[in-house]
Write a protein that holds these residues in place. Structure first.
Motif, PDB file in Angstrom:
ATOM      1  N   VAL B 204     -13.966   9.029  -6.752  1.00 60.59           N
ATOM      2  CA  VAL B 204     -13.871  10.326  -6.082  1.00 60.59           C
ATOM      3  C   VAL B 204     -12.940  11.225  -6.883  1.00 60.59           C
ATOM      4  CG1 VAL B 204     -13.193  11.555  -3.999  1.00 60.59           C
ATOM      5  CG2 VAL B 204     -14.273   9.309  -3.810  1.00 60.59           C
ATOM      6  N   ASP B 206     -11.035  14.875  -7.293  1.00 64.71           N
ATOM      7  CA  ASP B 206     -10.528  15.937  -6.440  1.00 64.71           C
ATOM      8  C   ASP B 206      -9.702  16.905  -7.286  1.00 64.71           C
ATOM      9  OD1 ASP B 206      -9.932  17.396  -4.249  1.00 64.71           O
ATOM     10  OD2 ASP B 206      -8.391  16.025  -3.472  1.00 64.71           O
ATOM     11  N   TRP B 212      -9.702   8.437  -6.130  1.00 61.12           N
ATOM     12  CA  TRP B 212     -10.016   7.170  -5.488  1.00 61.12           C
ATOM     13  C   TRP B 212     -11.032   6.442  -6.346  1.00 61.12           C
ATOM     14  CZ3 TRP B 212     -13.980   4.199  -3.644  1.00 61.12           C
ATOM     15  CH2 TRP B 212     -13.663   3.204  -2.700  1.00 61.12           C
ATOM     16  N   LEU B 219     -15.943   2.261   0.178  1.00 58.79           N
ATOM     17  CA  LEU B 219     -15.907   3.699   0.479  1.00 58.79           C
ATOM     18  C   LEU B 219     -16.739   4.015   1.720  1.00 58.79           C
ATOM     19  CD1 LEU B 219     -14.841   6.440  -0.260  1.00 58.79           C
ATOM     20  CD2 LEU B 219     -16.695   6.701  -1.909  1.00 58.79           C
ATOM     21  N   ASP B 222     -14.834   3.882   4.813  1.00 62.18           N
ATOM     22  CA  ASP B 222     -13.733   4.833   4.949  1.00 62.18           C
ATOM     23  C   ASP B 222     -14.271   6.163   5.479  1.00 62.18           C
ATOM     24  OD1 ASP B 222     -11.498   6.389   4.680  1.00 62.18           O
ATOM     25  OD2 ASP B 222     -10.992   5.659   2.669  1.00 62.18           O
ATOM     26  N   GLU B 224     -13.174   8.521   7.250  1.00 61.09           N
ATOM     27  CA  GLU B 224     -12.345   9.712   7.116  1.00 61.09           C
ATOM     28  C   GLU B 224     -12.540  10.375   5.745  1.00 61.09           C
ATOM     29  OE1 GLU B 224      -7.631  10.498   7.663  1.00 61.09           O
ATOM     30  OE2 GLU B 224      -8.504   8.733   8.626  1.00 61.09           O
ATOM     31  N   ARG B 225     -12.500   9.514   4.709  1.00 62.44           N
ATOM     32  CA  ARG B 225     -12.649  10.020   3.351  1.00 62.44           C
ATOM     33  C   ARG B 225     -14.033  10.636   3.133  1.00 62.44           C
ATOM     34  NH1 ARG B 225      -9.360   9.176  -0.899  1.00 62.44           N
ATOM     35  NH2 ARG B 225      -8.293   7.465   0.133  1.00 62.44           N
ATOM     36  N   ALA B 228     -14.189  13.988   4.699  1.00 59.54           N
ATOM     37  CA  ALA B 228     -13.442  14.956   3.894  1.00 59.54           C
ATOM     38  C   ALA B 228     -14.232  15.361   2.655  1.00 59.54           C
ATOM     39  CB  ALA B 228     -12.093  14.362   3.495  1.00 59.54           C
ATOM     40  N   LEU B 229     -14.899  14.379   2.088  1.00 55.40           N
ATOM     41  CA  LEU B 229     -15.658  14.605   0.864  1.00 55.40           C
ATOM     42  C   LEU B 229     -16.839  15.529   1.062  1.00 55.40           C
ATOM     43  CD1 LEU B 229     -16.430  11.288  -0.991  1.00 55.40           C
ATOM     44  CD2 LEU B 229     -15.821  13.479  -1.976  1.00 55.40           C
TER      45      LEU B 229
END
Ligand SMILES: Nc1ncnc2c1ncn2[C@@H]1O[C@H](COP(=O)(O)OP(=O)(O)O)[C@@H](O)[C@H]1O
Ligand SMILES: [Mg+2]
Lengths: 289, 259
Positions: B204, B206, B212, B219, B222, B224-225, B228-229
């Protein structure tokens, strides 16, 4: 009167064919490498002089074949040593470079071959008019038309049907993607440059037989060939072909009635066509044959 | 497992703007590695750095064991790297056939004939100009063009961009197939969930920094991630394994916006 018009029409076609040969070369280089070659007319002159100097050893026909090839090789050397260094730079660099090159080649011609005109003699077989009434239709002019037709057809076939030609067309649209497909774009540009310059060399050999040689012989063809490209539509080689013929014929026919107007008419034509069709007669993105 | 491609400490600039900060990643042989990140994160710039189109100012790139940091693009791709650029980059003014004649073919299973067998739609449209193709057809053509180099590593930049969901399925199926054929794959995607379904490893990115890395399986858990992504676009949709033949056929005839 009819003879006069035919005479000027023939002159116009011949002149147009020189514009076409010049403009196709300028167009190839402009489309793939984004360089406007101001020295193109000087390579034309060099072509004529090379043929002049080679003819005593190779005869006319040998010189006719070898001179354009040598000019193409010279183009390759010039591209590899000078032009390719400015590809990544703003346009003004390539403009200044080819502008300077044009003076250098012109002075070289003066130094080597002298400031005075020289004749490029052509075989007698090509020299005689076909008939008395049409005195302007010499064997040489017909030969010239035939050579240009063959050269242009060969160029279009090369670009249209060979892989290298296809890559050149693709490169005029997106060079990055061509290189990402495994193609050496440096080499592609060099070959393309050589091809364009070789065409100028051929035009020089042909022009030498028609009007003789002098260090400035290509100068009058440079601006009209730029106009031919714009009128035909930047990016379209067929457009360049049509544009060259149209302005050649238009200026020769204009001179029948208004001899001072033969140059002006090209500019008028350019303005009219650009107003009616801003991309030129056949312009579109990415070079087409 | 051996490494097909490794990048370490890449710093890439466009003029004066610093885009990538010490980016590193590995692509393992025979696996699909996906590089995710929001719009503008630097994914395309990373791929362009890897294939030499926008060379990094510092860092090191190794592909199949060779240092290619300063290698020109054509040599990198000639060495067995297929690159399917963002936005497909079809030669719009050339026919499908001519588009396929541009790549420097390397010996291997992929030939123009095999492309036409595998993508019958391209065979039908052989003489059409690139610009006349639908988005899905353009994507097929762009992938096919890269496959003609018979690459061992295939790099794809958002192949699903702007395509209808059914066509996206087809594209992902092709990517899976290239892995089955033994290729290593580096896949950049906005389509986070679909991408993670076929990927083995994920990175990932950013704001130009690698934030990440790990297995795709980790992944996926996850949530939450992932939210967000992908933001709002990370909706539910995913896909089942393959398209039926009828679906593929229906798709192929569906006109689609050209990129
Ligand atoms: N040619 C360019 N010149 C200058 N900045 C660029 C250029 N291309 C991309 N950028 C900038 O680089 C950053 C990363 O872009 P990109 O790699 O395309 O991101 P992504 O592919 O993840 O959407 C963005 O901020 C973008 O504006
Ligand atoms: Mg991108």
């Amino acid at each position: 009167m009819l003879t006069l018009i035919l005479f000027n029409l023939t002159n116009g076609i011949i002149l147009g064919l020189f514009y076409v040969l010049m403009a196709l070369g300028v167009s190839l280089i402009l489309n793939l490498s984004n360089v406007i070659n101001f020295a193109h007319g000087n390579f034309l002159a060099l072509g004529g002089y090379f043929a002049f100097s080679l003819a005593p050893y190779l005869g006319y026909w040998g010189a006719f074949i070898v001179a354009p090839i040598l000019i193409g090789v010279l183009g390759l050397i010039v591209e590899q040593t000078m032009i390719k260094r400015v590809y990544a730079r703003p346009h003004v660099y390539s403009l200044l470079l080819t502008f300077g090159l044009s003076f250098i080649i012109q002075d070289m011609c003066r130094t080597i071959w002298g400031v005075n005109g020289l004749p490029l003699s052509i075989p007698n077989a090509l020299n005689s008019p076909l008939s008395n009434q049409f005195f302007f239709l010499t064997g040489y002019r017909i030969f010239l038309v035939a050579v240009v037709i063959v050269a242009v057809a060969a160029l279009f076939a090369f670009l249209g049907f060979t892989r290298v030609g296809t890559r050149i067309r693709a490169g005029t649209f997106d060079l990055d993607t061509v290189s990402a497909l495994g193609i050496n774009i440096g080499l592609l540009r060099a070959l393309n440059f050589a091809l364009g310059i070789g065409l100028a060399g051929l035009a020089g050999v042909l022009a030498g037989g028609q009007i003789g040689l002098n260090p400035n012989m290509g100068d009058n063809l440079v601006l009209p060939s730029f106009i031919a490209i714009i009128v035909g539509g930047i990016g379209s080689l067929t457009g360049t072909l049509v544009g060259g013929l149209v302005i050649g014929v238009a200026s020769a026919l204009t001179s029948v009635w208004w001899s001072a107007g033969s140059n002006v008419v090209m500019y008028i034509l350019m303005v009219v066509i650009l107003v009616a069709r801003p991309r030129g007669i056949m312009g579109e993105e990415g070079m087409m044959t | 497992m051996t490494i097909a491609l490794e990048a370490e400490g890449l710093n890439t600039f466009y003029g004066k703007s610093h885009i990538l900060y010490d980016v590193g990643l590995k692509v393992k042989e025979g696996a699909i590695t996906t590089l995710l990140g929001r719009n503008g994160a630097g994914k395309t710039t990373t791929l362009r750095s890897l294939v030499g189109l926008t060379p990094p100012r510092s860092g090191k790139i190794t592909i199949f064991g060779k240092d290619t940091t300063h290698t020109p693009t054509y040599r990198i791709t000639q060495n067995g790297v297929g690159y399917v650029p963002e936005g497909r980059k079809i030669f719009a003014h050339l026919t499908v056939e001519d588009n396929l004649r541009v790549p420097q073919e390397r010996p291997g299973p992929w030939t123009i004939e095999r492309v036409y067998q595998t993508f019958p739609r391209l065979a039908e449209r052989k003489m059409n100009k690139g610009r006349q193709l639908s988005g899905g057809e353009q994507e097929m053509l762009s992938i096919a063009r890269a496959l003609l180099l018979n690459p061992q590593l295939l790099i794809l930049d958002e192949p699903s961009q702007g395509l209808a969901p059914l066509i996206v399925k087809e594209v992902f199926r092709i990517v899976q197939q290239t892995k089955a054929d033994g290729m290593s794959v580096l896949l950049v995607e906005q389509n986070v969930r679909a991408s993670l379904e076929i990927a083995d490893y994920a990175y990932v990115l950013d704001h130009g920094v690698m934030g990440w890395s790990g297995t795709a399986a980790d992944l996926v858990k996850d949530e939450e991630r992932i939210q967000a992504l992908a933001g709002a676009s990370a909706e539910e949709w995913s896909f089942d394994d393959t398209l039926s033949a009828a679906e593929t056929e229906a798709l192929a005839h569906q006109p689609h916006a050209v990129a």
